[in-house]
Design a protein around this motif. Structure first.
Motif, short mmCIF file in Angstrom:
data_model
loop_
_atom_site.label_atom_id
_atom_site.label_comp_id
_atom_site.label_asym_id
_atom_site.label_seq_id
_atom_site.Cartn_x
_atom_site.Cartn_y
_atom_site.Cartn_z
N ARG A 70 6.90 -30.19 -19.45
CA ARG A 70 5.90 -30.74 -20.37
C ARG A 70 4.63 -30.98 -19.55
N GLY A 71 3.58 -30.25 -19.87
CA GLY A 71 2.37 -30.37 -19.07
C GLY A 71 2.64 -29.83 -17.67
N ASP A 72 2.22 -30.57 -16.64
CA ASP A 72 2.43 -30.14 -15.26
C ASP A 72 3.80 -30.53 -14.73
N GLN A 73 4.53 -31.36 -15.48
CA GLN A 73 5.84 -31.81 -15.02
C GLN A 73 6.90 -30.76 -15.37
N ARG A 74 7.45 -30.12 -14.36
CA ARG A 74 8.41 -29.05 -14.59
C ARG A 74 9.81 -29.55 -14.91
N VAL A 75 10.09 -30.81 -14.65
CA VAL A 75 11.41 -31.37 -14.94
C VAL A 75 11.30 -32.21 -16.21
N ASP A 76 11.84 -31.71 -17.30
CA ASP A 76 11.67 -32.33 -18.61
C ASP A 76 12.80 -33.32 -18.88
N VAL A 77 12.65 -34.54 -18.40
CA VAL A 77 13.72 -35.54 -18.58
C VAL A 77 13.73 -36.12 -19.99
N LEU A 78 12.81 -35.68 -20.86
CA LEU A 78 12.91 -36.04 -22.27
C LEU A 78 13.96 -35.19 -22.97
N ASN A 79 14.42 -34.16 -22.29
CA ASN A 79 15.53 -33.34 -22.77
C ASN A 79 16.82 -33.97 -22.24
N PRO A 80 17.71 -34.47 -23.11
CA PRO A 80 18.92 -35.16 -22.65
C PRO A 80 19.76 -34.34 -21.66
N ALA A 81 19.85 -33.03 -21.86
CA ALA A 81 20.65 -32.19 -20.97
C ALA A 81 20.04 -32.15 -19.57
N LEU A 83 17.97 -34.46 -18.29
CA LEU A 83 18.10 -35.81 -17.74
C LEU A 83 19.49 -35.98 -17.11
N LYS A 84 20.52 -35.53 -17.80
CA LYS A 84 21.88 -35.61 -17.28
C LYS A 84 22.02 -34.80 -15.99
N LEU A 85 21.39 -33.61 -15.95
CA LEU A 85 21.43 -32.77 -14.76
C LEU A 85 20.76 -33.47 -13.59
N VAL A 86 19.59 -34.04 -13.81
CA VAL A 86 18.86 -34.72 -12.75
C VAL A 86 19.70 -35.85 -12.15
N ILE A 87 20.28 -36.67 -13.00
CA ILE A 87 21.09 -37.80 -12.52
C ILE A 87 22.31 -37.30 -11.74
N THR A 101 17.57 -33.65 -5.03
CA THR A 101 16.91 -32.34 -5.16
C THR A 101 17.71 -31.47 -6.10
N LEU A 102 17.03 -30.52 -6.73
CA LEU A 102 17.67 -29.49 -7.53
C LEU A 102 16.84 -28.23 -7.41
N SER A 103 17.40 -27.12 -7.76
CA SER A 103 16.69 -25.85 -7.62
C SER A 103 16.11 -25.41 -8.94
N GLY A 104 15.13 -24.50 -8.85
CA GLY A 104 14.54 -23.96 -10.06
C GLY A 104 15.57 -23.22 -10.90
N LYS A 105 16.50 -22.53 -10.23
CA LYS A 105 17.53 -21.79 -10.98
C LYS A 105 18.46 -22.73 -11.71
N GLU A 106 18.79 -23.89 -11.09
CA GLU A 106 19.63 -24.87 -11.77
C GLU A 106 18.92 -25.44 -12.99
N LEU A 107 17.61 -25.61 -12.85
CA LEU A 107 16.84 -26.23 -13.91
C LEU A 107 16.57 -25.27 -15.07
N TYR A 108 16.19 -24.03 -14.74
CA TYR A 108 15.76 -23.09 -15.76
C TYR A 108 16.80 -22.05 -16.14
N LYS A 109 17.87 -21.94 -15.34
CA LYS A 109 18.88 -20.91 -15.54
C LYS A 109 18.21 -19.54 -15.38
N ASP A 110 18.91 -18.49 -15.67
CA ASP A 110 18.35 -17.14 -15.53
C ASP A 110 17.33 -16.82 -16.61
N LYS A 111 17.38 -17.58 -17.71
CA LYS A 111 16.53 -17.29 -18.86
C LYS A 111 15.06 -17.33 -18.52
#
Length: 212
Positions: A70-81, A83-87, A101-111
């Motif tokens: 959302r905007g410049d923030q690439r980690v969308d913790v307003l998305n429950p899934a 947020l759960k991944l981040v925690i 830490t987490l990777s871009g692939k973990e966050l965005y998947k292959d999609k």
């Protein structure tokens, strides 16, 4: 989930020089309003806009923030899934704070081709109800910048600090006036000279959220 988000970016003098702008230059404040399936964005550098138009509407085949951001923030913790991944990726946790830490692939998947973003470090602060109140992320990004009238490969280092407020408060989020809006699909692609690519160093955001 509807939202009204404001994002402000800061550039170092070195980055301003690389972009060919003066030291007094300040990037335009970005604002994004999501109402239903449409997102209205103001403040992105997209070249010349039609007269009287200040907002770009993304809907249908065009989308805004479709990489889990959302905007410049690439980690969308307003998305429950997400947020759960981040925690779940936190390696340090105490009352009200998670770090890890987490990777871009973990966050965005292959999609979404997360390979453009490597490791993302985060500090997430939550309230007593485990709702986000602040998120600081830091990462490097493979991108391109203009040089000698050409685009060259570069590495961008971003630090994004987002604040979340108004949880549980009734807020009114409305679309901008229709007369100030143009559809993204109706805009021409700007030439490179009209659309300098920003090397972001520090970005601060605030978000007002309404749950549907």
């Amino acid at each position: 989930m509807d939202y009204d988000l404001t994002s402000k970016t800061k550039l170092t003098n070195e980055q301003k020089a690389a972009l060919g702008v003066g030291e007094d230059y300040e990037p335009t404040t970005l604002r994004a309003i999501k109402v239903g399936r449409a997102t209205y964005v103001k403040g992105i550098e997209w070249g010349e806009m039609p007269e009287g138009k200040h907002w770009i509407r993304f809907s249908g085949n065009s989308s805004w923030g479709d990489k889990g951001q959302r905007g410049d923030q690439r980690v969308d913790v307003l998305n429950p899934a997400i947020l759960k991944l981040v925690i779940s990726k936190a390696t340090f946790a105490k009352a009200g704070e998670y770090r890890g830490t987490l990777s871009g692939k973990e966050l965005y998947k292959d999609k979404y081709g997360g390979s453009e973003v490597g490791k993302i470090s985060f500090r997430l602060f939550v309230n007593r109800d485990q709702l986000p109140v602040r998120l600081i992320t830091e990462y490097t990004l493979k991108t391109h910048v203009p040089k000698d009238d050409k685009l060259v490969k570069a590495t961008e280092h971003d630090i994004v600090d987002t604040r979340y407020s108004d949880w549980g408060t009734k807020v009114a989020i409305a679309a901008p006036p229709a007369g100030e809006v143009v559809d993204f699909d109706d805009l021409r692609w700007p030439p490179i000279d009209d659309n300098p690519i920003s090397a972001l160093t520090d970005s601060a955001q605030s978000a007002k959220v309404r749950r549907n």
